[in-house]
Design a protein around this motif. Sequence first.
Motif, PDB file in Angstrom:
ATOM      1  N   GLU A  47       2.697  -4.284   3.250  1.00 22.25           N
ATOM      2  CA  GLU A  47       1.896  -5.418   2.767  1.00 22.25           C
ATOM      3  C   GLU A  47       2.636  -6.741   2.905  1.00 22.25           C
ATOM      4  OE1 GLU A  47      -1.852  -6.573   1.578  1.00 22.25           O
ATOM      5  OE2 GLU A  47      -1.098  -4.587   2.131  1.00 22.25           O
ATOM      6  N   ARG A  50       1.379  -8.987   5.522  1.00 27.41           N
ATOM      7  CA  ARG A  50       0.017  -9.502   5.388  1.00 27.41           C
ATOM      8  C   ARG A  50      -0.055 -10.760   4.516  1.00 27.41           C
ATOM      9  NH1 ARG A  50      -4.116  -5.583   6.345  1.00 27.41           N
ATOM     10  NH2 ARG A  50      -3.314  -3.515   6.862  1.00 27.41           N
ATOM     11  N   ALA A 215       0.756  -7.111  -4.893  1.00 26.57           N
ATOM     12  CA  ALA A 215       0.545  -6.497  -3.581  1.00 26.57           C
ATOM     13  C   ALA A 215       0.021  -5.079  -3.715  1.00 26.57           C
ATOM     14  CB  ALA A 215       1.852  -6.511  -2.788  1.00 26.57           C
ATOM     15  N   VAL A 219      -3.535  -3.646  -2.263  1.00 25.19           N
ATOM     16  CA  VAL A 219      -3.642  -2.429  -1.449  1.00 25.19           C
ATOM     17  C   VAL A 219      -4.687  -1.492  -2.048  1.00 25.19           C
ATOM     18  CG1 VAL A 219      -2.421  -0.333  -0.728  1.00 25.19           C
ATOM     19  CG2 VAL A 219      -1.298  -2.563  -0.538  1.00 25.19           C
TER      20      VAL A 219
END
Length: 323
Positions: A47, A50, A215, A219
Motif C-alpha cells: 500500500e 499507492r 492504510a 486495504v
Amino acid sequence: DPLCGPQGPPWPAGWHLLHRFLHTVDAHQLMEAVARVRRLPFGLLEEQRRCRFRVINLPGDRGLARREHIEVSCLARLRDAFPELDADFTEGVVAKELPWKTGLGLRQQCVHTTEFRGQVYVADEELWQGPSKNEIEQMREEFTRSGWNTSLWRAFLQDCSEPNSWGYVGCQLAHVEAWRSALESSADWLLVCEDDVCPMPLFDLDWTDVWSIVAEQIVQLRALNEPWDLLFVGKGSSVSAEGKMLTPLVAECGYNIKMHCYCVSRRGLSSLLKSELPFHAIRPQDEILAALNVKGRHPRSRLRGKIRDLFPGGLDGFRSLCI
C-alpha cells in the motif's frame, strides 16, 4: 478506560443522548490493529506505493519550528519504515499576500479573484460572517427537522458563527493545491495533515502506526468493495447521525468538523477538482467538507445553495467515512 472512558457496559450517564448519532471505536479493536500493523504484513508494504502523504507547513521562518519537529517525529520515521512511501511537506499559503482583484459593481465588491499556480481562485465574502438572527432561527428549525443531535446545537452554531478570514482562505488554497498535485501523480489516495497535529498517546502510537492503521483500513475497504471519497482520521463527535460501521474501525461519517488529518481517494480528488467548489472560498473549508458528509444539506440555506451551485451533480454520490 482511564483515557477514553468506558469501553463497554455500563455506559456513562448521558450516553443515551449520543448513541444514536455516533459509534464508539472499541479500544480492544484498536489495540489489535496496532499489533497487526506493527508486524508489517505484505499488504501494508504494497500500500505504501499507492499513497501520497503530505504535511502542510508555511515556508521560510514562519513554519521552521514546526517543520523541524515534523521532519524528526513524522516524516523521517515514515521514510525509514516505508521507503517507497511518498512522504513530504506541501507549502502553506498566505492568502493575503497574493494579488487579489476585486469585482466591479455593488454586488461584486465582496468577490475577489487571484491566479495561483495556474488556477483561478475566488474569495466570496458574502457568507464570511456568521448567520444573522433570522438565519439562526431558520437553521435551528432545519437542524431539528433533520433529526440532528439537539444537545450539540450550541456547539454547532458556535462553529458556524466563526467568521471566515484570509487565514482560512490560505489554508484552503494549501489543501486544494495538495489535492491537485496528488491527482496529477499516480497516487491512489492522499493523506493530508496539518503541521500541528500529533498522534494520540494511547498505546504509544507514532506516525508509523497512524499511517499503517489507516492504510490497513483502506486495504480492507478495497477488499469489501466499499468506495469512498473522503476519510477523516481522528474520529470525533458527530452532529448528525453516522451511518453503518464498515469495519471495526471505520464508520460512515455524519456532520463533523475534523480537518486536521484526512485522506482523499483518487475518486474523491477527481470529483472535487472537476467542480468549482474547492476553488471558491465561501466559508472555512472544514465547514464545507462537513457539509459534504451529509450530501451538502447544511442547515444554513444560503450556504446550502452555494454548495449545490458549485458542486452540481456530485453531492448525492459523495461518500465520507471516518476512523
